[in-house]
Design a protein around this motif. Structure first.
Motif, PDB file in Angstrom:
ATOM      1  N   ALA A  25      -5.704 -31.386 110.813  1.00  0.00           N
ATOM      2  CA  ALA A  25      -5.351 -31.280 109.389  1.00  0.00           C
ATOM      3  C   ALA A  25      -5.150 -32.654 108.775  1.00  0.00           C
ATOM      4  CB  ALA A  25      -4.096 -30.434 109.229  1.00  0.00           C
ATOM      5  N   SER A  26      -4.435 -33.544 109.495  1.00  0.00           N
ATOM      6  CA  SER A  26      -4.179 -34.851 108.893  1.00  0.00           C
ATOM      7  C   SER A  26      -5.479 -35.654 108.834  1.00  0.00           C
ATOM      8  CB  SER A  26      -3.076 -35.591 109.644  1.00  0.00           C
ATOM      9  OG  SER A  26      -3.437 -35.721 110.991  1.00  0.00           O
ATOM     10  N   ARG A  27      -6.343 -35.488 109.821  1.00  0.00           N
ATOM     11  CA  ARG A  27      -7.604 -36.243 109.783  1.00  0.00           C
ATOM     12  C   ARG A  27      -8.562 -35.731 108.715  1.00  0.00           C
ATOM     13  NH1 ARG A  27      -5.650 -36.760 114.648  1.00  0.00           N
ATOM     14  NH2 ARG A  27      -6.116 -38.576 115.952  1.00  0.00           N
ATOM     15  N   LEU A  28      -8.549 -34.442 108.468  1.00  0.00           N
ATOM     16  CA  LEU A  28      -9.536 -33.855 107.549  1.00  0.00           C
ATOM     17  C   LEU A  28      -8.970 -33.599 106.154  1.00  0.00           C
ATOM     18  CD1 LEU A  28     -11.016 -31.289 110.088  1.00  0.00           C
ATOM     19  CD2 LEU A  28     -12.194 -33.308 109.200  1.00  0.00           C
ATOM     20  N   ASN A  29      -7.661 -33.933 105.999  1.00  0.00           N
ATOM     21  CA  ASN A  29      -7.010 -33.692 104.721  1.00  0.00           C
ATOM     22  C   ASN A  29      -7.096 -32.224 104.295  1.00  0.00           C
ATOM     23  OD1 ASN A  29      -5.490 -34.513 102.602  1.00  0.00           O
ATOM     24  ND2 ASN A  29      -7.248 -35.092 101.313  1.00  0.00           N
ATOM     25  N   LEU A  30      -6.840 -31.352 105.265  1.00  0.00           N
ATOM     26  CA  LEU A  30      -6.830 -29.915 104.991  1.00  0.00           C
ATOM     27  C   LEU A  30      -5.468 -29.372 105.401  1.00  0.00           C
ATOM     28  CD1 LEU A  30     -10.262 -28.771 106.484  1.00  0.00           C
ATOM     29  CD2 LEU A  30      -9.618 -28.714 104.071  1.00  0.00           C
ATOM     30  N   GLN A  31      -5.124 -28.195 104.911  1.00  0.00           N
ATOM     31  CA  GLN A  31      -3.872 -27.579 105.358  1.00  0.00           C
ATOM     32  C   GLN A  31      -4.158 -26.588 106.495  1.00  0.00           C
ATOM     33  OE1 GLN A  31      -1.064 -26.409 102.286  1.00  0.00           O
ATOM     34  NE2 GLN A  31      -2.350 -27.494 100.810  1.00  0.00           N
ATOM     35  N   THR A  32      -3.114 -26.290 107.269  1.00  0.00           N
ATOM     36  CA  THR A  32      -3.296 -25.341 108.370  1.00  0.00           C
ATOM     37  C   THR A  32      -2.691 -23.990 107.979  1.00  0.00           C
ATOM     38  OG1 THR A  32      -1.199 -26.019 109.340  1.00  0.00           O
ATOM     39  CG2 THR A  32      -3.160 -27.066 110.216  1.00  0.00           C
ATOM     40  N   LEU A  33      -3.310 -22.947 108.482  1.00  0.00           N
ATOM     41  CA  LEU A  33      -2.725 -21.607 108.335  1.00  0.00           C
ATOM     42  C   LEU A  33      -2.584 -20.994 109.721  1.00  0.00           C
ATOM     43  CD1 LEU A  33      -1.746 -19.173 106.689  1.00  0.00           C
ATOM     44  CD2 LEU A  33      -4.120 -18.411 106.554  1.00  0.00           C
ATOM     45  N   ASP A  34      -1.342 -20.703 110.098  1.00  0.00           N
ATOM     46  CA  ASP A  34      -1.062 -20.026 111.366  1.00  0.00           C
ATOM     47  C   ASP A  34      -1.048 -18.530 111.068  1.00  0.00           C
ATOM     48  OD1 ASP A  34       0.115 -18.872 113.560  1.00  0.00           O
ATOM     49  OD2 ASP A  34       2.044 -19.906 113.355  1.00  0.00           O
ATOM     50  N   THR A  35      -2.167 -17.848 111.353  1.00  0.00           N
ATOM     51  CA  THR A  35      -2.246 -16.428 110.968  1.00  0.00           C
ATOM     52  C   THR A  35      -1.319 -15.571 111.835  1.00  0.00           C
ATOM     53  OG1 THR A  35      -4.153 -15.977 112.390  1.00  0.00           O
ATOM     54  CG2 THR A  35      -4.613 -16.615 110.111  1.00  0.00           C
ATOM     55  N   LEU A 107      -3.694  -8.153 105.819  1.00  0.00           N
ATOM     56  CA  LEU A 107      -3.454  -9.567 106.155  1.00  0.00           C
ATOM     57  C   LEU A 107      -4.749 -10.380 106.216  1.00  0.00           C
ATOM     58  CD1 LEU A 107      -0.426  -9.419 108.609  1.00  0.00           C
ATOM     59  CD2 LEU A 107      -0.492  -9.905 106.161  1.00  0.00           C
ATOM     60  N   VAL A 108      -5.844  -9.761 106.655  1.00  0.00           N
ATOM     61  CA  VAL A 108      -7.125 -10.484 106.668  1.00  0.00           C
ATOM     62  C   VAL A 108      -7.510 -10.852 105.227  1.00  0.00           C
ATOM     63  CG1 VAL A 108      -9.618 -10.199 107.072  1.00  0.00           C
ATOM     64  CG2 VAL A 108      -7.983  -9.610 108.879  1.00  0.00           C
ATOM     65  N   ALA A 109      -7.314  -9.917 104.298  1.00  0.00           N
ATOM     66  CA  ALA A 109      -7.621 -10.210 102.881  1.00  0.00           C
ATOM     67  C   ALA A 109      -6.728 -11.349 102.381  1.00  0.00           C
ATOM     68  CB  ALA A 109      -7.424  -8.961 102.029  1.00  0.00           C
ATOM     69  N   TRP A 110      -5.448 -11.308 102.762  1.00  0.00           N
ATOM     70  CA  TRP A 110      -4.514 -12.366 102.320  1.00  0.00           C
ATOM     71  C   TRP A 110      -4.930 -13.717 102.909  1.00  0.00           C
ATOM     72  CZ3 TRP A 110      -1.213 -16.025 104.305  1.00  0.00           C
ATOM     73  CH2 TRP A 110      -0.310 -16.594 103.398  1.00  0.00           C
ATOM     74  N   GLN A 111      -5.380 -13.736 104.175  1.00  0.00           N
ATOM     75  CA  GLN A 111      -5.787 -14.996 104.837  1.00  0.00           C
ATOM     76  C   GLN A 111      -7.033 -15.576 104.148  1.00  0.00           C
ATOM     77  OE1 GLN A 111      -6.181 -13.476 108.853  1.00  0.00           O
ATOM     78  NE2 GLN A 111      -3.992 -13.019 108.961  1.00  0.00           N
ATOM     79  N   ARG A 112      -7.964 -14.705 103.774  1.00  0.00           N
ATOM     80  CA  ARG A 112      -9.177 -15.195 103.075  1.00  0.00           C
ATOM     81  C   ARG A 112      -8.801 -15.770 101.711  1.00  0.00           C
ATOM     82  NH1 ARG A 112     -12.575  -9.915 104.853  1.00  0.00           N
ATOM     83  NH2 ARG A 112     -13.330 -10.714 106.859  1.00  0.00           N
ATOM     84  N   ASP A 113      -7.901 -15.084 101.039  1.00  0.00           N
ATOM     85  CA  ASP A 113      -7.467 -15.550  99.731  1.00  0.00           C
ATOM     86  C   ASP A 113      -6.735 -16.902  99.854  1.00  0.00           C
ATOM     87  OD1 ASP A 113      -6.940 -15.029  96.862  1.00  0.00           O
ATOM     88  OD2 ASP A 113      -4.857 -15.064  97.544  1.00  0.00           O
ATOM     89  N   TRP A 114      -5.929 -17.030 100.919  1.00  0.00           N
ATOM     90  CA  TRP A 114      -5.207 -18.302 101.150  1.00  0.00           C
ATOM     91  C   TRP A 114      -6.222 -19.446 101.251  1.00  0.00           C
ATOM     92  CZ3 TRP A 114      -5.388 -22.276 104.539  1.00  0.00           C
ATOM     93  CH2 TRP A 114      -4.296 -23.148 104.566  1.00  0.00           C
ATOM     94  N   ALA A 115      -7.293 -19.234 102.025  1.00  0.00           N
ATOM     95  CA  ALA A 115      -8.281 -20.293 102.226  1.00  0.00           C
ATOM     96  C   ALA A 115      -8.971 -20.639 100.903  1.00  0.00           C
ATOM     97  CB  ALA A 115      -9.309 -19.867 103.268  1.00  0.00           C
ATOM     98  N   ARG A 117      -7.644 -20.369  97.930  1.00  0.00           N
ATOM     99  CA  ARG A 117      -6.689 -21.084  97.075  1.00  0.00           C
ATOM    100  C   ARG A 117      -6.437 -22.505  97.553  1.00  0.00           C
ATOM    101  NH1 ARG A 117      -1.848 -19.057  97.704  1.00  0.00           N
ATOM    102  NH2 ARG A 117      -2.301 -17.305  99.066  1.00  0.00           N
ATOM    103  N   HIS A 118      -6.640 -22.759  98.859  1.00  0.00           N
ATOM    104  CA  HIS A 118      -6.329 -24.082  99.412  1.00  0.00           C
ATOM    105  C   HIS A 118      -7.578 -24.923  99.671  1.00  0.00           C
ATOM    106  CE1 HIS A 118      -2.556 -21.939 100.003  1.00  0.00           C
ATOM    107  NE2 HIS A 118      -1.981 -23.113 100.040  1.00  0.00           N
ATOM    108  N   GLY A 119      -8.725 -24.488  99.175  1.00  0.00           N
ATOM    109  CA  GLY A 119      -9.958 -25.260  99.366  1.00  0.00           C
ATOM    110  C   GLY A 119     -10.363 -25.335 100.823  1.00  0.00           C
ATOM    111  N   GLY A 120     -10.249 -24.219 101.545  1.00  0.00           N
ATOM    112  CA  GLY A 120     -10.567 -24.188 102.978  1.00  0.00           C
ATOM    113  C   GLY A 120      -9.311 -24.446 103.792  1.00  0.00           C
ATOM    114  N   GLY A 121      -9.474 -24.762 105.054  1.00  0.00           N
ATOM    115  CA  GLY A 121      -8.307 -25.032 105.888  1.00  0.00           C
ATOM    116  C   GLY A 121      -8.631 -24.937 107.360  1.00  0.00           C
ATOM    117  N   ILE A 122      -7.606 -25.285 108.148  1.00  0.00           N
ATOM    118  CA  ILE A 122      -7.697 -25.133 109.593  1.00  0.00           C
ATOM    119  C   ILE A 122      -6.962 -23.833 109.889  1.00  0.00           C
ATOM    120  CG2 ILE A 122      -7.202 -26.235 111.816  1.00  0.00           C
ATOM    121  CD1 ILE A 122      -8.502 -28.258 110.031  1.00  0.00           C
ATOM    122  N   ILE A 123      -7.696 -22.812 110.283  1.00  0.00           N
ATOM    123  CA  ILE A 123      -7.087 -21.489 110.374  1.00  0.00           C
ATOM    124  C   ILE A 123      -7.035 -21.065 111.838  1.00  0.00           C
ATOM    125  CG2 ILE A 123      -7.116 -19.190 109.342  1.00  0.00           C
ATOM    126  CD1 ILE A 123      -7.900 -20.696 107.010  1.00  0.00           C
TER     127      ILE A 123
END
Ligand code: DC
Length: 211
Positions: A25-35, A107-115, A117-123
């Motif tokens: 996350a810090s290298r790619l400037n992305l946020q993480t989501l712990d599903t 929860l799968v729908a919520w996880q897709r929506d999270w990504a 809203r956050h411009g992608g991520g480390i999921i």
């Protein structure tokens, strides 16, 4: 427009997903989501409301109406459950909640929506490369020897981890599986730096192929 970058990290408990996720996350400037925490938050709420975990419809209804917020710790229905989700009670309850197909669809729908809203991520999770983001730019499947995984999760105990792994791998809805196009990495003998460099190289290849 460039596609939002999604990196999917799957694997059993203690395989090193969160450590790798944070480093990437810090290298790619992305946020993480712990599903896993989304399923844990739902289990914590079900326990608070005294809902029978085996009552599939009641737990499904709870999931449909609950409001999750991961932008300020882990919150569900305005309750901060960041610490509670790591409790023994939640460890014991979460696999049953995660096996509920209604809960999974919400929860799968919520996880897709999270990504989105956050411009992608480390999921990270169990079904990210196989079900939630089948088009993820890079899919990783981490493993580690059972003794090593138990050492990393020493606070939980081998028996509890074994039980969760068994339930997660044998449930009928989205069991823990490796996507056919995932990169398998056994982290038992590798340092975090070694894993990160290998994965950064895979991400560079995937991004190059996309251009
Ligand atoms: O990663 P974890 O141990 O916090 O996961 C908690 C539970 O949620 C575990 O039983 C596996 C389940 N889970 C799941 O079914 N699907 C995911 N994407 C993530 C976790």
């Amino acid at each position: 427009m460039t596609e939002a970058l999604v990196i999917a990290i799957d694997g059993p408990a203690g395989s090193g997903k969160s450590t790798l996720g944070r480093a990437l996350a810090s290298r790619l400037n992305l946020q993480t989501l712990d599903t896993g925490a989304t399923y844990r938050a739902m289990a914590a709420l079900a326990l608070r409301r005294n809902i029978e975990l085996t009552n599939l419809d009641a737990i499904g209804e709870l999931a449909r109406s609950a409001v999750l917020d991961f932008d300020h710790g882990v919150r569900i229905d305005d309750i901060d459950v960041s610490e509670e989700i790591r409790s023994d009670a939640v460890n014991a309850a979460v696999s049953v909640v995660a096996a509920n197909a209604l809960v999974r669809s919400v929860l799968v729908a919520w996880q897709r929506d999270w990504a989105q809203r956050h411009g992608g991520g480390i999921i990270e999770g169990r079904d990210i490369g196989s079900v939630v983001f089948p088009d993820a730019a890079v899919k990783l499947y981490l493993t580690a020897r059972a003794e090593e995984r138990a050492k990393r999760r020493a606070d939980e105990g081998q028996e509890s981890i074994d039980r969760r792994d068994r339930l997660d791998s044998t449930r009928s809805t989205s069991p823990l599986t490796m996507a056919p196009d995932a990169h398998l990495i056994d982290t038992t003998e590798l340092s975090i730096d070694e894993v990160v460099s290998a994965v950064m190289a895979m991400i560079d290849v995937a991004r190059g192929a996309d251009r």
